[in-house]
Structures are given as structure tokens and as C-alpha cells.
Design an enzyme around this catalytic site. Structure first.
Site, PDB file in Angstrom:
ATOM      1  N   GLU A 147       0.798  -1.233   0.000  1.00 45.91           N
ATOM      2  CA  GLU A 147       0.000   0.000   0.000  1.00 45.91           C
ATOM      3  C   GLU A 147       0.834   1.289   0.000  1.00 45.91           C
ATOM      4  O   GLU A 147       0.596   2.195   0.795  1.00 45.91           O
ATOM      5  CB  GLU A 147      -0.960  -0.005   1.202  1.00 45.91           C
ATOM      6  N   ASN A 193       2.337  -5.133  -3.210  1.00 44.00           N
ATOM      7  CA  ASN A 193       0.930  -5.487  -2.979  1.00 44.00           C
ATOM      8  C   ASN A 193       0.101  -4.226  -2.685  1.00 44.00           C
ATOM      9  O   ASN A 193       0.535  -3.361  -1.915  1.00 44.00           O
ATOM     10  CB  ASN A 193       0.895  -6.415  -1.747  1.00 44.00           C
ATOM     11  N   HIS A 229     -10.187  -6.461  -1.925  1.00 44.45           N
ATOM     12  CA  HIS A 229     -11.311  -6.438  -0.986  1.00 44.45           C
ATOM     13  C   HIS A 229     -12.408  -5.665  -1.729  1.00 44.45           C
ATOM     14  O   HIS A 229     -12.368  -4.434  -1.789  1.00 44.45           O
ATOM     15  CB  HIS A 229     -10.911  -5.711   0.300  1.00 44.45           C
ATOM     16  N   ASP A 259     -11.883 -10.828  -1.035  1.00 42.20           N
ATOM     17  CA  ASP A 259     -13.181 -11.083  -0.390  1.00 42.20           C
ATOM     18  C   ASP A 259     -14.206 -10.200  -1.090  1.00 42.20           C
ATOM     19  O   ASP A 259     -13.873  -9.150  -1.631  1.00 42.20           O
ATOM     20  CB  ASP A 259     -13.183 -10.928   1.139  1.00 42.20           C
TER      21      ASP A 259
HETATM   22  C1  XIL Z   1      -6.280  -6.717   8.206  1.00 43.96           C
HETATM   23  C2  XIL Z   1      -6.631  -7.931   9.050  1.00 43.96           C
HETATM   24  O1  XIL Z   1      -7.527  -8.742   8.320  1.00 43.96           O
HETATM   25  C3  XIL Z   1      -7.264  -7.507  10.353  1.00 43.96           C
HETATM   26  O2  XIL Z   1      -7.417  -8.627  11.206  1.00 43.96           O
HETATM   27  C4  XIL Z   1      -6.389  -6.459  11.049  1.00 43.96           C
HETATM   28  O3  XIL Z   1      -7.068  -5.981  12.186  1.00 43.96           O
HETATM   29  C5  XIL Z   1      -6.101  -5.308  10.118  1.00 43.96           C
HETATM   30  O4  XIL Z   1      -5.496  -5.804   8.933  1.00 43.96           O
HETATM   31  N1  XIL Z   1      -4.870  -4.892   3.643  1.00 43.96           N
HETATM   32  C6  XIL Z   1      -3.873  -5.719   4.074  1.00 43.96           C
HETATM   33  C7  XIL Z   1      -4.127  -6.626   5.223  1.00 43.96           C
HETATM   34  O5  XIL Z   1      -2.803  -5.782   3.457  1.00 43.96           O
HETATM   35  O6  XIL Z   1      -2.983  -6.862   5.971  1.00 43.96           O
HETATM   36  C8  XIL Z   1      -5.244  -6.142   6.109  1.00 43.96           C
HETATM   37  O7  XIL Z   1      -5.525  -7.143   7.077  1.00 43.96           O
HETATM   38  C9  XIL Z   1      -6.454  -5.799   5.263  1.00 43.96           C
HETATM   39  C10 XIL Z   1      -6.146  -4.725   4.266  1.00 43.96           C
END
Ligand code: XIL
Length: 344
Positions: A147, A193, A229, A259
Site C-alpha cells: 500500500e 501489494n 477487498h 473477499d
Molecule cells: C487486516 C486484518 O484482516 C485484520 O485482522 C487487522 O485488524 C487489520 O489488517 N490490507 C492488508 C491486510 O494488506 O494486511 C489487512 O488485514 C487488510 C487490508
């Protein structure tokens, strides 16, 4: 005779079940199908059984992040993530590592401290060397940097980039992190990523430009991770175009955190129509990956709606994964199976 027949029938049923798992179909396609996991659930029989039966890759959802694996300046906590590696090894699964350089989930000693760029340079170098070194030969791919770009394509201002940064201009810190990771495990595949960068837009343009630059100068970057996501309106055509330009560069694409959230009621239940629409989205995304030989892995962020971050972060949404809260396959699961059956 009768007994033998029964045995054959039983075998036919079991064997076809095994042949139908996500992992077996993914293996036939030459890709990995993974899930983000937490070892605190391994003692739950259904969690462990479904995970081992259906997936050939795992990634710690949290436990390799800086704040969890490196909780004190000279303290590393490898035990929890090691137990994921042990589970993976016991079930012939690959492990993805996530993530070495990120602006979230950092330890207090880092967020609360005051450091010069020279000090941060050494801290990050030592972190990457130690973590990647610890998992050398066990983690086949790393999300090295996570990110780093904003929606408009500019670089995010973080402790690592320029606030105060490790002392390198622009994408220099990303390049340096890749080089440190490569030195610590020359065989590991190294990924950049990000989210909302799967279709063609300002952010994915910036990532592509960086990737082109890195490839032209031999910086050790092997692929781009698409978090994904998402909701139920993915832009498949734009994703295909973006995937093609990335893979034409000689890089892999891996879908790393898929997801698909849908609206849920106060008990967390989605409508049948919502679940059918979700299934189509899962199908189309998996089909897109299966079509491109350089899309090498698809991973969902968890696998059961019992444990998913979506209801905690996106109010009114949930039911985002392929198994329901009782580990039953959802329409999304069957849609993924169908997409995995298509020839490459
Ligand atoms: C999220 C986890 O799913 C949660 O349990 C935690 O509280 C916060 O992080 N992008 C990413 C992941 O790269 O590492 C994140 O995971 C979701 C967004």
C-alpha cells in the site's frame, strides 16, 4: 461381492470429493489457491479440516506484520507465524509472507520513537534481513511493500517513504526493500501489494510505471499483488487489461486478499440473491486468473464467514468469503470450482 461394490462406491464418492477440492483443481491448473489464516483457530477441528482439504497455500492474516513479529527493538516473536509454517508443511501447502514494509500495524517502539533517516534505514534493513532470513526456504513469496501509493498515483507519505523516510527519494525505499529481501532469500518471489489497483486507474498506472522502471534496471521484483477487498461490481475488462500489461513485463500477478462483501442483516445473513451475485463475481475473477498463465495464485482473506475482517470494518456488510459461518460451502465456492475447471 456386495462388500466390494460398496467399497468401490465409497471410493468413488470420496475420490470425486477429493478431486473437487479447490486445491486439487488449482493444482491441475498450475496455480495456488490460498487463504489468510490465524493459528488460534487451528485447534478448531472444522477450521483445520477445511483449510487442509481445500487450500494449497496459506498466509498469516496478521502475524508476520512488523508490530507482531518485531514487538521490541531487539525482540522478534516468530512462534505464532512459525506454527502457520508448520501447519502448511504438514499439509503440503505453500506459505506467502505478508508484509515487510507497511504504514499500519507497526509496533509502539517504532510509532512512538523519534528516528533519523539513517536510523530508520538500519532498522528496516535489519528487520527485513532477520524476518526474511528466518523464513528462507519456507516462505516462497513475500509482499515486500504494501500500500505505498495513494488513489491519485502519488506516493503515500509514511515513516518509510519521506516522513522522515529511510533517506531515499521516491520509490527508492521500495527498491531498497526489494534488494534487502532478495539478499536475505534469493529464491523467494518478491511482490509489491496494493488495493484498488487491479483495474486501470491512476494508482495502477503508478505501480505499473514503477514496475517498468524496476524491471528495466534489474531490481528484484517478481510480481504485483492485487488485494481485492471488493464489492459486487468488479471491472473485469479493466482488470484483464491491467493484468496483461503487468504480465507482458515478465511479472506475475497474484490475487492476495480476495473477499467480496455483500449487504447483510443484523444477524450477519445475506440474501440468496446477494449470494448468487457474489458467486458470479468470484467466478469471473477466478476465471480471469485461470486464463492468464502468469496469474499464479488466488487467495481469499480468510475462508469462512465465521472469521472475516469485513463485518468489523464495513458496517452492514459481511458474508464475504466462500464458506459460511458453519463451514458449509456457499454458492461462491461452487462458482470458484467451476472457474477452476476451465482449461487454461
Ligand atoms: C487486516 C486484518 O484482516 C485484520 O485482522 C487487522 O485488524 C487489520 O489488517 N490490507 C492488508 C491486510 O494488506 O494486511 C489487512 O488485514 C487488510 C487490508
Amino acid at each position: 461381492m456386495r462388500l466390494v461394490n460398496l467399497g468401490l462406491l465409497a471410493c468413488a464418492a470420496i475420490c470425486s470429493l477429493q478431486a473437487q477440492s479447490l486445491r486439487s483443481l488449482a493444482e491441475q491448473r498450475g496455480i495456488r489457491f490460498g487463504a489468510a489464516v490465524a493459528p488460534s483457530h487451528f485447534s478448531e477441528t472444522e477450521y483445520a479440516t477445511v483449510l487442509a482439504r481445500e487450500f494449497n497455500q496459506v498466509e498469516p492474516e496478521n502475524l508476520m506484520k512488523f508490530g507482531l513479529i518485531h514487538p521490541g527493538p531487539t525482540t522478534y516473536s516468530f512462534g505464532p507465524a512459525d506454527s502457520i509454517v508448520a501447519f502448511a508443511q504438514a499439509h503440503a501447502m505453500a506459505v506467502r509472507g505478508h508484509t515487510l514494509v507497511w504504514h499500519n500495524q507497526r509496533p509502539k517502539w517504532l510509532t512512538g520513537g523519534t528516528f533519523t533517516p539513517e536510523q530508520l534505514f538500519s532498522i528496516l534493513q535489519e528487520h527485513i534481513k532477520t524476518v526474511v532470513g528466518h523464513y528462507a526456504g519456507k516462505v516462497y513469496a513475500w509482499d515486500v511493500v504494501n500500500e505505498a501509493f495513494e488513489t491519485d498515483g502519488s506516493l503515500r507519505k509514511t515513516m518509510w517513504s519521506n516522513s522522515p523516510g529511510i533517506g531515499l527519494e521516491g520509490t527508492g525505499y521500495i527498491e531498497q526493500a526489494l534488494k534487502w529481501a532478495h539478499a536475505a532469500d534469493p529464491k523467494a518471489l518478491l511482490f509489491y501489494n496494493d488495493y484498488n489497483a487491479e483495474t486501470v486507474n491512476a494508482k495502477s498506472d503508478a505501480i505499473f510505471k514503477m514496475a517498468q522502471d524496476f524491471k528495466s534496471r534489474g531490481v528484484p521484483l517478481d510480481g504485483i499483488g492485487w488485494q481485492m477487498h471488493i464489492g459486487t461490481k468488479p471491472q473485469i475488462a479493466g482488470m484483464e487489461t491491467n493484468m496483461k500489461r503487468i504480465t507482458d513485463l515478465g511479472l506475475q500477478v497474484q490475487i492476495t486478499e480476495l473477499d467480496v462483501k455483500v449487504s447483510v442483516d443484523s444477524s450477519g445473513a445475506a440474501t440468496p440473491a446477494g449470494l448468487e451475485l457474489q458467486a458470479k463475481v468470484y467466478h469471473d475473477i477466478v476465471a480471469l486468473c485461470v486464463k492468464n498463465p502468469h496469474c499464479t495464485a488466488i487467495q481469499t482473506w480468510g475462508f469462512t464467514d465465521r472469521y472475516s475482517w469485513i463485518p468489523h470494518t464495513s458496517k452492514g456488510n459481511g458474508a464475504a468469503l466462500e464458506f459460511d459461518v458453519n463451514y458449509q460451502p456457499k454458492p461462491a465456492y461452487n462458482a470458484i470450482l467451476e472457474a477452476l475447471k476451465a482449461p487454461r
